[in-house]
Design a protein around this motif. Sequence first.
Motif, PDB file in Angstrom:
ATOM      1  N   CYS A  32       0.865  -1.181   0.000  1.00  0.00           N
ATOM      2  CA  CYS A  32       0.000   0.000   0.000  1.00  0.00           C
ATOM      3  C   CYS A  32       0.895   1.222   0.000  1.00  0.00           C
ATOM      4  O   CYS A  32       1.542   1.516   1.005  1.00  0.00           O
ATOM      5  CB  CYS A  32      -0.891   0.024   1.228  1.00  0.00           C
ATOM      6  N   ASP A  33       0.951   1.907  -1.123  1.00  0.00           N
ATOM      7  CA  ASP A  33       1.842   3.056  -1.258  1.00  0.00           C
ATOM      8  C   ASP A  33       1.057   4.340  -0.999  1.00  0.00           C
ATOM      9  O   ASP A  33       0.350   4.819  -1.877  1.00  0.00           O
ATOM     10  CB  ASP A  33       2.464   3.059  -2.658  1.00  0.00           C
ATOM     11  N   GLU A  34       1.170   4.870   0.186  1.00  0.00           N
ATOM     12  CA  GLU A  34       0.456   6.087   0.589  1.00  0.00           C
ATOM     13  C   GLU A  34      -1.023   6.001   0.217  1.00  0.00           C
ATOM     14  O   GLU A  34      -1.549   6.883  -0.473  1.00  0.00           O
ATOM     15  CB  GLU A  34       1.065   7.323  -0.108  1.00  0.00           C
ATOM     16  N   PRO A  35      -1.742   4.984   0.692  1.00  0.00           N
ATOM     17  CA  PRO A  35      -3.102   4.780   0.187  1.00  0.00           C
ATOM     18  C   PRO A  35      -4.094   5.863   0.597  1.00  0.00           C
ATOM     19  O   PRO A  35      -5.147   5.984  -0.017  1.00  0.00           O
ATOM     20  CB  PRO A  35      -3.507   3.428   0.791  1.00  0.00           C
ATOM     21  N   THR A  36      -3.782   6.644   1.615  1.00  0.00           N
ATOM     22  CA  THR A  36      -4.779   7.635   2.038  1.00  0.00           C
ATOM     23  C   THR A  36      -4.285   9.068   1.926  1.00  0.00           C
ATOM     24  O   THR A  36      -4.984   9.983   2.334  1.00  0.00           O
ATOM     25  CB  THR A  36      -5.214   7.402   3.499  1.00  0.00           C
ATOM     26  N   SER A  37      -3.099   9.288   1.360  1.00  0.00           N
ATOM     27  CA  SER A  37      -2.620  10.668   1.417  1.00  0.00           C
ATOM     28  C   SER A  37      -3.342  11.576   0.437  1.00  0.00           C
ATOM     29  O   SER A  37      -3.237  12.785   0.530  1.00  0.00           O
ATOM     30  CB  SER A  37      -1.106  10.738   1.227  1.00  0.00           C
ATOM     31  N   ALA A  38      -4.139  11.007  -0.484  1.00  0.00           N
ATOM     32  CA  ALA A  38      -4.928  11.879  -1.360  1.00  0.00           C
ATOM     33  C   ALA A  38      -6.335  12.074  -0.798  1.00  0.00           C
ATOM     34  O   ALA A  38      -7.163  12.716  -1.427  1.00  0.00           O
ATOM     35  CB  ALA A  38      -4.994  11.287  -2.766  1.00  0.00           C
ATOM     36  N   LEU A  39      -6.597  11.514   0.377  1.00  0.00           N
ATOM     37  CA  LEU A  39      -7.967  11.539   0.895  1.00  0.00           C
ATOM     38  C   LEU A  39      -8.118  12.525   2.058  1.00  0.00           C
ATOM     39  O   LEU A  39      -7.158  12.843   2.740  1.00  0.00           O
ATOM     40  CB  LEU A  39      -8.366  10.140   1.375  1.00  0.00           C
ATOM     41  N   ASP A  40      -9.352  12.947   2.277  1.00  0.00           N
ATOM     42  CA  ASP A  40      -9.638  13.825   3.406  1.00  0.00           C
ATOM     43  C   ASP A  40      -9.677  13.036   4.705  1.00  0.00           C
ATOM     44  O   ASP A  40      -9.917  11.833   4.705  1.00  0.00           O
ATOM     45  CB  ASP A  40     -10.984  14.509   3.188  1.00  0.00           C
ATOM     46  N   VAL A  41      -9.492  13.772   5.808  1.00  0.00           N
ATOM     47  CA  VAL A  41      -9.395  13.110   7.112  1.00  0.00           C
ATOM     48  C   VAL A  41     -10.577  12.190   7.404  1.00  0.00           C
ATOM     49  O   VAL A  41     -10.397  11.047   7.816  1.00  0.00           O
ATOM     50  CB  VAL A  41      -9.321  14.139   8.262  1.00  0.00           C
TER      51      VAL A  41
END
Lengths: 326, 347
Positions: free
Chosen positions: A182-191
């Motif tokens: 999982c390569d930064e799976p949430t860094s494009a997502l909102d909190v």
Amino acid sequence: MTDRPSLVRAEGLGLTFDVSKPWLNRLIERRPKQFLKAVEDVHIDIPRGKTFALVGESGSGKSTVGKMLVGLLKPTSGHVTINGEDLFAAGRALRRRIQMIFQSPYASLNPRWRVRNIIAEPVRAFNLISGNGIGRRVDELLEQVGLTSSDGGKYPHEFSGGQRQRIAIARALASNPDFIVCDEPTSALDVSVQSQVLNLMKDLQRDLGLTYLFISHDLSIVRYMADRIGVLYLGRLVEVAGRDTLFDDPRHPYTRMLIDAAPRIDGFGREAGQMTGEIPDPISKRTGCSFHPRCPVATDFCRAEEPDLRVIIAGEAEVACHMVLE
Amino acid sequence: MLSTRNCDNAVSVSPILTVSDLIVEFPTRKGILRPVDRVGFEIDPGEILGIVGESGAGKSMCGSAIVGLIDRPGRIGGGEISLSGQRIDNLSNDRMRRIRGKKIGMVFQDPLRSLDPLKTVGDQIVETIRTHLPVSAAEARRRAVAALEEVGIPAAANRIDAWPHQFSGGMCQRVVIALALAAEPALIIADEPTTALDVSVQAQIMALLKRLCRGRGTAVMLITHDMGVIAETTDRVAVLYAGRLAEIGPTRDVLSNPSHPYTIGLMTSTPKPTGGIERLSQISGAMPSLRDIPKGCAFSPRCGRAFAPCYRNIPVLEPAARTEVACWLYDEEYAKDAANLEGTGHD
């Protein structure tokens, strides 16, 4: 460590890129060949069902290691074994058991394909199920990630970022993998959406016994997700430790700085730790410890001699620093 | 050197920026969209106000409205913006251009894209200084070196003639901050200034922004989605949801003692670096698109504590505990209903 045999093992993993100028330029300008050591001598062991996290600043080689573990990049030294089999010698049967979730759910889903086909792709590619079974499998996957089977007929643009990442997860699960990078799976997502995706990933890990390599620059998320954490600096692991040991008792000066610099939601008016300098250009030649130009405790020995990863607490913490005592 | 700020404001300081009932509208074929809907706040000299919210909440649109940079066909549909007592929302483009850069400095997310790649760093700062201040070229250059030194660029006198591509991301952002400060503005709008940077560099840039703001009495509007940055940097914080203010107040109170269910949800769904959480709480669903903002409170469909009035009327900002909250739960008239609902075991 644990008694469980490790599912994923990387030994002496290294990747060097040749970044020399063209032959004629080198000849005329009398320049030697130049190499960029993106990753050097990385050892990783991930027991089945566990999460190993890689943290580090941009340019530290996190994603490069991730790509080598799924076989997207071929290491120039060292090897990767999955369940005892060599990743680069093995055939497609082994590849099926490794999947990847990328950072941007906007770029990783084909906008011209219906979600149903995106998710069915790995099933078809590996000939896992045939005929009507595929449709049923896709519905099952959609439900597993919290979507409905009617969502299968839609296109990616009809979904929000969080839902798209769920689709990407469903696609990764489609080939019944054991190991997911999982390569930064949430860094494009909102909190608020990020926590949904993180919880989903944890649930899936528990239910399906998945093994994760979790790449992130966000220490808070890593603390939430990982069992064991490796800190990368300029392509080398500088500290590997169990989650709580790393956060409660960081030993490498770089780890300490990283933890201190990370903003805290309860750090009112805190003056975050001032880390001096930035991650240097990986092409430039260096001697000794790669962190010494930024290190507050560096000595002449650190500038001359490169430290190796040493066991500090057996089975728990390893640190590559001359100044850390066992 | 840090000036101690008087947080109580016993002596009333007149705010540098006053925004009241700001509405930004985009007319479309299917009706008028409102990315910013009746938002109001003030920023005092030397104060850092954080604007926090998820993507699409209208944070950046607020900033663009203040500097008069809303793209057509968007427009300010109502409300007032005043800078040091002067109204600036109805100025012509020409007069606004003289305010931008001079009275309001701007720092954006991507430092490399904020700089002109075809001009040296020094030329860009000198140009900004000479556009806004009546100084000679030599004096402007001297000031440019001083500005670069102030933002912590080593060997500023040598590096002033370097090109933007020769700087790293963090150094570029320092140059952008030097540029924003060049004409000594009263207000700086920083829109996600460290989102593209590493944590170690982020800490340096934030400390720099804080120091400059305290030292010069510049007001800062810091737009970010990062709760950690908000906690460590800002004095007060405004939480935006679907273009509306959900909660505003002193940072410590809003973050450690939030009243609005959305703020509570945001805080409990953020992983903490101290660990000890086995499972994050989550807010179901996602923020509505501007095309179908629900009737009544925009957060009501995702809110676990919503009751009848939430689906009917838009709540207005009212004082609750130590913050101001736009939520019917804190309305006196409805407080009893809400209490009854909670009593019956709803959560």
